[in-house]
Design an enzyme around this catalytic site. Sequence first.
Site, mmCIF file in Angstrom:
data_model
loop_
_atom_site.group_PDB
_atom_site.id
_atom_site.type_symbol
_atom_site.label_atom_id
_atom_site.label_comp_id
_atom_site.label_asym_id
_atom_site.label_seq_id
_atom_site.Cartn_x
_atom_site.Cartn_y
_atom_site.Cartn_z
ATOM 1 N N TYR A 125 0.793 -1.398 -0.161
ATOM 2 C CA TYR A 125 0.150 -0.215 0.065
ATOM 3 C C TYR A 125 0.703 1.343 -0.020
ATOM 4 C CZ TYR A 125 -3.675 3.391 1.628
ATOM 5 O OH TYR A 125 -4.466 4.469 1.860
ATOM 6 N N LYS B 167 1.244 3.997 -3.169
ATOM 7 C CA LYS B 167 0.804 5.436 -3.039
ATOM 8 C C LYS B 167 2.430 6.060 -3.183
ATOM 9 C CE LYS B 167 -3.104 5.665 -1.263
ATOM 10 N NZ LYS B 167 -4.340 6.511 -1.954
#
Length: 219
Positions: free
Chosen positions: A124, A128
């Site tokens: 994650y 990002k």
Amino acid sequence: MGKRALIAGASGLVGHKLLHLLLKEPYYTEIIALVRAPLQMQHPKLTEIIVDFDQLDIYERDLAADDVFCCLGTTIKKAKTQEAMCKVDVEYPLTLARLALRQGAQHFLFISSIGANPASRFFYSRIKGIAEQELGQMPYDSLSILRPSLLLGDRQEYRFAERWGGTVYQALPFLFTGPMKKYRAIEAETVARAMYHIARDSTKKTSIYSSLEIEQYAH
Ligand SMILES: NC(=O)c1ccc[n+]([C@@H]2O[C@H](COP(=O)([O-])OP(=O)(O)OC[C@H]3O[C@@H](n4cnc5c(N)ncnc54)[C@H](OP(=O)(O)O)[C@@H]3O)[C@@H](O)[C@H]2O)c1
């Protein structure tokens, strides 16, 4: 002349708060909401565009706005695969940024996450970070990246990490002081308010806002 805002992810926790805020504020005279299902609301300032995010190019002409707010995101539980998650968290934001830029957008505001880093070993945080890096290559007048910590807010869907994290934060706030302060959970509403203030006030080329800075901007 009033400004036009475009929100992607207006049906989400932050995006929905942002939509309501921008509809109230006279600074924007038109709000375009890019959604994949009707929002079931009407407002004289609101233009809802139902899109297939896999074919955003088709809607390019509808994406003309001054400020673009990207509140898209998903979870691995919902997306099921890393590839599908990448689409929502990286591919769609980058395509939107590219098309909106071509249509004259000046400011792109992107919700990233605490810990975003393209070299992270956590999927994650890594995606990002990759999205941030790619956005940084685009010649926007302003790029604002917000890196909130855990989001708080009324969500229909059950998300274990948010529920657990929110409970810990509320029960044991003293844990989130000193160097741990940056991890304290943040209300979705606060993130939405900060996005609005940053869009109005920031003239910087590229800025990254930590969760604590987001809190400051919201006031
Ligand atoms: N949750 C946290 O604790 C946390 C922490 C740090 C950062 N963030 C980031 O903050 C941002 C906003 O989070 P949030 O909790 O407000 O998000 P959210 O409530 O999950 O909303 C996500 C938005 O993205 C849209 N979306 C999801 N999957 C999609 C797909 N396949 N195609 C098109 N649109 C899709 C949703 O549309 P539909 O309504 O149509 O599904 C919704 O509008 C996200 O980028 C998230 O990664 C979250």
